[in-house]
Design a protein around this motif. Structure first.
Motif, mmCIF file in Angstrom:
data_model
loop_
_atom_site.group_PDB
_atom_site.id
_atom_site.type_symbol
_atom_site.label_atom_id
_atom_site.label_comp_id
_atom_site.label_asym_id
_atom_site.label_seq_id
_atom_site.Cartn_x
_atom_site.Cartn_y
_atom_site.Cartn_z
ATOM 1 N N ASP A 173 -59.769 -30.347 -102.625
ATOM 2 C CA ASP A 173 -59.831 -28.835 -102.632
ATOM 3 C C ASP A 173 -60.112 -27.989 -101.358
ATOM 4 N N GLU A 174 -59.325 -27.711 -100.458
ATOM 5 C CA GLU A 174 -59.484 -27.034 -99.555
ATOM 6 C C GLU A 174 -60.292 -27.896 -98.219
ATOM 7 N N PRO A 175 -60.056 -29.156 -98.280
ATOM 8 C CA PRO A 175 -60.792 -30.087 -97.413
ATOM 9 C C PRO A 175 -60.980 -29.743 -96.059
ATOM 10 N N THR A 176 -60.184 -29.007 -95.495
ATOM 11 C CA THR A 176 -60.225 -28.465 -94.109
ATOM 12 C C THR A 176 -60.795 -27.100 -94.029
ATOM 13 N N GLY A 177 -60.991 -26.429 -95.028
ATOM 14 C CA GLY A 177 -61.153 -24.917 -95.041
ATOM 15 C C GLY A 177 -62.607 -24.598 -94.238
ATOM 16 N N ASN A 178 -63.282 -25.328 -94.180
ATOM 17 C CA ASN A 178 -64.623 -25.161 -93.518
ATOM 18 C C ASN A 178 -64.484 -25.630 -91.905
ATOM 19 N N LEU A 179 -63.370 -26.125 -91.318
ATOM 20 C CA LEU A 179 -63.343 -27.053 -90.270
ATOM 21 C C LEU A 179 -62.520 -26.191 -89.052
ATOM 22 N N ASP A 180 -62.613 -26.251 -87.789
ATOM 23 C CA ASP A 180 -61.672 -25.914 -86.788
ATOM 24 C C ASP A 180 -60.432 -26.601 -86.789
ATOM 25 N N SER A 181 -59.422 -26.148 -86.107
ATOM 26 C CA SER A 181 -58.113 -26.698 -86.029
ATOM 27 C C SER A 181 -58.114 -28.069 -85.695
ATOM 28 N N LYS A 182 -58.823 -28.533 -84.589
ATOM 29 C CA LYS A 182 -58.800 -29.849 -84.172
ATOM 30 C C LYS A 182 -59.383 -30.756 -85.164
#
Length: 231
Positions: A173-182
């Motif tokens: 569930d939104e596993p990259t939502g807290n991360l910068d694009s790289k």
């Protein structure tokens, strides 16, 4: 189960929340089939029902009506204890906010599902956990506490934990939502490798670039899947 049985089969799935003054139906008669080895992206606006759908598939919430079949097993009929045991072995869950236990080292966090479900011999669990951390390029961080890791590293540790019992299905569930694009790209690449290795992946995302890289996209609007496209 034979491979002819879909990994996920939802039949007329309805979820209505009644805790407020006015009942709210989050999912309206959803029908969905996901085969083994698919990488499915769920996209849609906030409140569209994506997270509810993920929670239904993972057995984290109860349906109102309909059926949820995972590998042909009607998980909607399970009681809480049976559900917890089944989920521990059959599904790996990755959350947006990692949910690593702060007082345990990274390797101890990865070993937790093995301990809970009594998977792997006790003396082999740390070795297998280290192997999983190697897969996500975190072996050198194994004995640190989560607070010592960056957000991207914590998410990769959470992915390693989700693989602890070798489940056929991973939901995120939104596993990259807290991360910068790289960093998001690095985490997504870990998921891609798992699908290439035979896992099935269902991921909620707001990231259009990442959604364009999955094998199948489901658009969720007001609790319904209105478009289903293959990349």
């Amino acid at each position: 189960m034979t491979s002819s049985v879909p990994l996920i089969k939802l039949n007329n799935l309805v979820k209505t929340y009644t805790s407020g003054e006015v009942p709210f139906t989050a999912l309206h008669h959803v029908n969905l089939t996901v085969e083994r080895g698919e990488f499915v992206g769920l996209i849609g606006k906030s409140g569209s029902g994506k997270t509810t759908l993920i929670n239904m598939i993972a057995g984290l919430d109860h349906l109102t009506s309909g059926e949820i079949l995972i590998e042909g097993t009607p998980i909607h009929t399970f009681n809480e204890n049976r559900m917890a045991i089944w989920r521990g072995k059959a599904i790996g869950v990755v959350f947006q906010f990692f949910q690593l236990l702060p007082t345990l080292t990274v390797i101890e966090n990865v070993m937790l599902p093995m301990d809970f479900c009594n998977v792997h011999r006790k003396e082999d669990r740390s070795e297998f956990a280290l192997h999983l951390l190697e897969q996500v390029e975190l072996a050198d961080q194994a004995y640190k506490l989560p607070a010592a890791l960056s957000g991207g590293q914590q998410q990769r540790a959470a992915i390693a934990r989700s693989l602890a019992n070798d489940p056929p299905l991973i939901v995120a569930d939104e596993p990259t939502g807290n991360l910068d694009s790289k960093t998001a790209d690095q985490v997504f690449s870990v998921f891609e490798r798992q699908v290439q290795a035979g896992k099935t992946m269902v991921m909620v995302t707001h990231d259009g670039d990442l959604a364009s890289r999955v094998s199948r996209t489901l658009h969720v609007v007001d609790g319904e899947i209105f478009e289903d496209t293959a990349s």
